[in-house]
Write an enzyme that holds these catalytic residues in place. Structure first.
Site, short mmCIF file in Angstrom:
data_model
loop_
_atom_site.label_atom_id
_atom_site.label_comp_id
_atom_site.label_asym_id
_atom_site.label_seq_id
_atom_site.Cartn_x
_atom_site.Cartn_y
_atom_site.Cartn_z
N ASP A 55 21.59 -28.11 -14.22
CA ASP A 55 20.47 -27.42 -14.16
C ASP A 55 20.25 -26.33 -13.93
OD1 ASP A 55 18.69 -29.14 -15.86
OD2 ASP A 55 18.63 -30.49 -13.82
N ASP A 63 17.16 -30.86 -22.94
CA ASP A 63 16.81 -29.94 -22.20
C ASP A 63 18.39 -28.65 -21.63
OD1 ASP A 63 16.53 -32.63 -21.41
OD2 ASP A 63 15.37 -32.58 -19.18
N1 GLY Z 1 14.87 -31.24 -16.69
C1 GLY Z 1 14.69 -33.13 -16.37
C2 GLY Z 1 12.49 -32.68 -17.17
O1 GLY Z 1 12.82 -32.20 -18.03
O2 GLY Z 1 12.79 -33.68 -16.49
#
Ligand code: GLY
Length: 374
Positions: free
Chosen positions: A96, A161
């Site tokens: 992330d 994501d």
């Molecule tokens: N990246 C995690 C979410 O969208 O909750």
């Protein structure tokens, strides 16, 4: 319509200025830096450690405030919250970092290019690239050796994501001249294009790969209602992420995918009239299901960019419609309420029982970014 939206946008900026002033009073303007993310059931601010996927969004909120107002106090504070994340450039245990360093350092760099910020951006891209699995051509999102991710039978899970990490990689190549990051980004985007989408343009949340061969082992969800359902925020990540891929590569197939996924959402029978989606478009109790404002804000921001590439498609007006909804009392908080966040009614993860119908720092971030893009 335009004049009406201009007034709404200017009211939003005035409100955000007052609300985030209260927010900063609460978080603290000097001393120890906290990373606020949401509020708890008692309305108290929830802060997260710097390795949390949401740690960069508050710095991003502040950079966006600076861009909207030109008031240096926001830039000074944004810098403080950004530089607290310095060590994230070496983080390799999850994917992330694009969110974390993109909203903080990359925003800061665009405002004030400095060698120090450039170094962090490039080093972060290097760290993220350690998660690239050559055989499958993808960046592995989550590790599977611990936590709830270890209990799903996955080998190399990639979540939609992850498309949001690619901007950082494209930028790192531009800044460093090292094409490795660009190649990782396009390889990941191509594999995602091939494996993550259904016929109707909607995407799965999790695709699990054999990292050596690229064989798809599972098509799953983690945060959606069901494996075959349409988890709303995942669609937003796809629309936004593929639009960004088009920005850098000008490869039409990426923009086409963003449009396909957007159209699927707009035509979905469960899409509400105000264009603020339910957390999952196939959630079982619609219309008695929580909305997810973070999805709406992210799509609005993406639409203002898509409008530049497809000016005939009416995307600016569509984004204005979403922003009008979000700026109404149904979603925009009252001054001093909502933990001093701007937007109410987002959803983190219903299957995990986490952050249901709350403010989230990334909903505010994409809302402020959308105001800036507008
Ligand atoms: N990246 C995690 C979410 O969208 O909750």
């Amino acid at each position: 319509m335009k004049q009406r939206m201009d007034k709404i946008a200017s009211d939003d900026v005035n409100f955000a200025t007052r609300q985030y002033t209260l927010m900063l009073d609460q978080v603290g303007r000097k001393g120890k830096v906290n990373n606020p993310r949401t509020i708890d059931k008692l309305g108290r601010l929830v802060c997260v450690p710097i390795d949390d996927w949401c740690s960069g969004f508050f710095a991003g909120d502040l950079w966006e405030m600076y861009k909207l107002t030109g008031d240096k106090q926001w830039a000074d504070q944004a810098k403080r919250f950004t530089e607290n994340l310095d060590s994230i450039q070496y983080l390799t245990w999850h994917h992330d970092v694009g969110f974390m360093i993109g909203s903080s350092y990359l925003n800061g760099y665009r405002i004030n290019p400095s060698k120090a910020y450039k170094k962090v951006i490039v080093q972060t891209a290097k760290s993220l690239s350690t998660r690239f699995r050559k055989g499958a051509g993808v960046i592995q999102s989550w590790n599977v050796d611990r936590g709830w991710q270890s209990k799903r039978g996955w080998t190399c899970p990639v979540i939609i994501d992850n498309m949001m990490n690619l901007e950082l990689l494209f930028e790192a190549t531009k800044l460093s001249g090292d094409s490795t990051y660009w190649k990782v980004a396009t390889s990941h985007a191509d594999a995602t294009l091939k494996n993550h989408f259904r016929e109707d343009g909607s995407c799965y949340h999790v695709i699990d790969y054999n990292p050596n061969t690229g064989e798809v082992l599972h098509k799953h969800t983690a945060q959606g209602y069901a494996h075959e359902s349409v988890w709303a925020r995942g669609q937003a990540w796809a629309i936004y992420g593929f639009t960004v891929c088009y920005r850098y590569t000008k490869n039409q197939k990426y923009l086409d995918q963003a449009v396909r996924t957007l159209n699927m959402m707009l035509r979905h029978p469960n899409m509400p009239n105000d264009l603020v989606p339910y957390w999952d478009l196939n959630a079982p109790n619609i219309p008695n299901e929580p909305r997810d404002v973070s999805t709406a804000a992210c799509i609005a921001s993406a639409l203002y960019e898509m409008d530049k590439y497809l000016p005939e498609n009416g995307y600016h007006a569509l984004a204005d419609r979403i922003m009008t909804s979000l700026s109404s009392p149904a979603y925009l908080a009252e001054l001093g309420k909502n933990g001093c966040w701007l937007l109410m009614h987002s959803v983190g993860s219903i299957p995990h029982g986490a952050e249901i119908d709350v403010p989230l720092n990334y909903a505010d971030y994409y809302f402020l970014e959308a105001l800036n893009r507008r």
